[in-house]
Each structure stands twice: as C-alpha cells, then as structure tokens.
Design an enzyme around this catalytic site. Sequence first.
Site: not given
Length: 514
Positions: A169-170, A405
């Site tokens: 989660g957090g 590039a």
Amino acid sequence: MKDKLQELRQMRMKARLGGGEKRIAEQHAKGKQTARERIEMLLDSGTFQELGGLATHNFTDFGMADKRFPGDGVITGFGKLDGRRIAIYAQDFTVLGGSFSQVQAQKICKIMELAQESGIPVIGLLDSGGARIQEGVKSLAAYGELFVRNVLASGVVPQISVQMGPCAGGSVYSPALTDFVIMVKKTGYMFITGPEVIKAVTGEQVDFESLGGAMVHNSVSGVAHFAADDEGSALRIVKELLNYLPLNNSEDPPRVTPYDDPARRDESLDHLIPESSDEPYDMRQVVSGVFDRGSFLEVHAHYAKNALIGFARLDGYPVGVVANQPLFIAGVLDTDSADKIARFVRFCDAFNLPIITFVDCPGYLPGVAQEHGGIIRHGAKIIYSYCEATVPKISVVVRKAMGGAYIAMSSKQMRTDLAYAWPSAEIAVMGPEGAVNILYREEISKAANPAERRQQLIQEYVDKFHNPYSAADMGQIDEVIEPSTTRLRLITALEILRSKVSSNPPKKHGLMPM
Ligand code: HXC
C-alpha cells in the site's frame, strides 16, 4: 528527580524493545534486523538523536488499547553519515507489522519538515504492511500527509528509500515519490496488494517473490534502482550514493580529493570501437577509461540495459553519466530506456550534477509494440529532460548518432554546452541501407545490376555520413577528439563550465510528457 530519571530510563528501555523480545527473535529468524539495529548499522557511531521515541496512538477499538508501544512502530531522528547530516526514519515491523499510523505520520512528517528547511537528505528504511487497518480512514489521511512532504521535498533534498521487508500500500507509494529505491533481495517486497488479495480479486496465484521481489522491481517494473544481497549491502549503497550528492539543491555535490591523474590517457579507447559498425562493445569500457578509476556507481543496472546511467567522478568532482549500451539491442532507445534516462537527467539537474552523455544509438526502436506502447510519449521525456536541464552538459558521440537519437541524446541544439565526437562517429538521419532504399528505390530497380548499384550508393552514403566531419563542418560538433584524450577534455571543459549560469523562463511548472 531520581525517580523521574528512573521512570524515563525505564520508558526508554521499553521503547528499545519495540514489539517485544519474541517479535524481535522472529524478525531475526527471517534474516532481518530490527529498526534500531539498522539505524545503528547505517549511521556514524553515537550520532543518532531520536525524536518522538515515546509517542503512542490513542485508539481503543479492535483491541488497540492493549497494543500501545512507545514510538508506535517507527523510529525517527537525525544523525551523521560519513560526517554529513541526514534525517532518518526506520519502520519497526515488530510493532503491528510496522503498519503506518497517525503517529507514524506525525513523526516522519516532523523530521521531513526539519530536513527540508535545514537542507538535509531524508533516508527511509521501510518495513511495513501499509496503512494501519485499525485506524481506518485516519491512517489513509496520514499517508496523504506524508505524500505531501515527499513531494514538497522532491528536488530540494535527496530522498532515498530502502525496502527491507514486505511493504504494501502506502509503504510503496511513498518510496515511489522518492529519488532512489533500494531493495533487499529475499526479504524486501513491494506491492500495492499482496498475493491473497490478488487471488481473491483476479484469481491469479502468485508468491511474494514473483509478485514484488527485489529483482522483479529492479529488472521488470523499474520501480527500484538497486538490488542488495542483504541489509548490510543495502545500507552500504545508501552511503555510496550519498557520497555523490549534495545535501540539498543549493549546494554543489561534494568533491573528493582527486586520486587519478587528470591527464591519464587510456590508449585502449583508441582501439575500442569495432571495424564493423554493427558489432557490439561494452560502453562500460568507455566509462572506466574516462572517469576517475573505480568511481562509477551504476544506477538501475538491471532495468532497460540498452541504456547505461550512473554517477562517477572527474578529477574528484561528481557527475551524472548517461550512455547508450550497444551490448543490448544495439543501444536503441525504447520506452523503458527513455523513462530511465529522463528521470536520471532530471535528478542530476535538480541536484547540480553536470551531465556527461556518450552516444552510440541507431535511433528509437521501430515496431508496433513500441509505437502502441507510447514510444512517442516516453521518448519525448528524454528530449524534455535534456532541454530543461540547466546544469553543465557535455556530449561525446562515440559511434552512431542516427536520426532521433542524435537529437534526443544531448544534441548541441538542445542546450548542450559542448559536443565532442570521436573519429568513429556516424552522424546521419538514418542508417545507409534504409536511406538508400528510400532515396534511390527507382534508380536501383532500373539499374543494369541493381545489387551492385545499391552497394555503390550505400558506400557513397557511408563515405559522406559515417564520420563526424559533416557535423563538425556545420558546427554541430564542437571538436573531433582522440578517444584517449576524452578524460582530459572533459575535465578541462568542466573547469570552464563549473561557473555556468543558465535558467528557464519563470513558470509554475512545465508539462513534461508523463
Ligand atoms: C495493521 C498489520 C498490517 C496493517 C500487518 N499487520 N499489516 N496490522 N495494519 N496494514 C500486522 C499483522 O496483523 C500481524 O500482527 C503483524 O503485523 C505481522 O503480519 P503478518 O501478516 O503476520 O506478517 P507476514 O506474514 O510477514 O505478512 C506481511 C504482510 C501482510 C504481507 C505485510 O501482513 C499483509 O498483507 N498485510 C496487509 C497489507 C496490505 O494490504 N496493506 C495495504 C493497506 S492499504 P499479529 O499481531 O497478528 O502478529 C494502504 C493504503 C495506502 O496502505 C494508499 C496509498 C495511495
């Protein structure tokens, strides 16, 4: 007073035990240290000043009245690392699985605010099952408080997260907002929802390791920048990393006493580039020949290996290094390498690290998967980050600089201060076969000997563009240099650029393609 002192000492003693001796033994049995042991392992001995060591929560529901532990599952404070100040917090898994609470948020936010105001890096040692379930929406709100601090400190002070346990989660979103994520193999995990929730929701069966282990996030998702074999190695990476970084964005990165001859010529660089332009070589050999001996610290080493990024030193001064890596898919730019490069360029720019770019890239990777995967959006990030960066920027075209590039990889037109090229440089809109097919399709088909004519035209194209001289002629390359002199060239160029002053127009913020 004696009793009061006694009382304080007893409270501190209890705080030292976190969730208790049994939990500590369980933590050790998993091959993990406790939060306090980790802090002691990292910091200079005797420098840790703890804050909020006695704070506890006030929740009573779900049996929480009996689950009050001084410190509330996180240890926060300040200390010194190699004599330099840092703010640190370490989550304590022995207390309610290190779960994130209102009190944790208050403690961490407090040190983050002090760190931001005083210009001190913040190190987080994470070992937490995410929002404390018993605190309900209050623990969710607490994460909001932390995220704000992470974002406000971003670009002001370096923030480093070390994932030392199962983080959910957090406990993964806050690290994702920080500058570098280091994961410990076999004990550090990161996921938004764990295997059990995934099984319930999607029916997929997956274990911790293949869902969110260190190598998954280092090599597949790109969430993590370093994988460490054990906790000690992870903390050594923190130290090494900080050696290249200023304490905050108003300081210069710390110079070490120079130990390598600035005029050292690595003659092997003069013979490194293979005769055939499609043959690979290891760009790390360029890096080790040019920078102070042994000073390269590679970042994101397992992710998008077609790009090579990291920190190094030139005459003791830290710099950021960006390069294409011809060893992997010919060093092309794709969606992942674009993210890798752009993020690193922005970090260097935020913390005053000059950026040295080595170019050997045939272009952006063609293909439906890349186009549909958003190569336009991702590839634009490289361009945006280089254009935006105001730190000294020097590029060296080593071999191919083709089409997009050429322009994206720190071209002179994108505010690069100095553009060098080796004699092996090939600077063109595209490779010879593609160019000849487009320009001369009709002529070749009508030729008496199409194969022979095609070969002739290819050779003409190679003669014109497979060198740096057209670009040097136009002023797009400032100087063609002998490879073995690159080190001295860069050192003397940076000496000039050290006092560079450059800025961007005033604005709230730009809109970098996300
Ligand atoms: C409260 C928690 C907890 C949590 C673990 N514990 N996670 N307590 N809140 N979030 C407690 C357990 O109940 C247990 O207590 C002790 O910590 C150790 O956990 P175990 O499960 O025994 O350990 P382990 O088997 O190693 O598994 C660790 C784990 C697992 C993978 C982290 O506990 C887990 O899946 N926890 C929930 C993870 C999760 O879904 N978090 C998301 C929260 S939402 P006892 O006393 O029984 O030993 C979130 C929202 C953020 O964070 C939003 C951001 C945008």
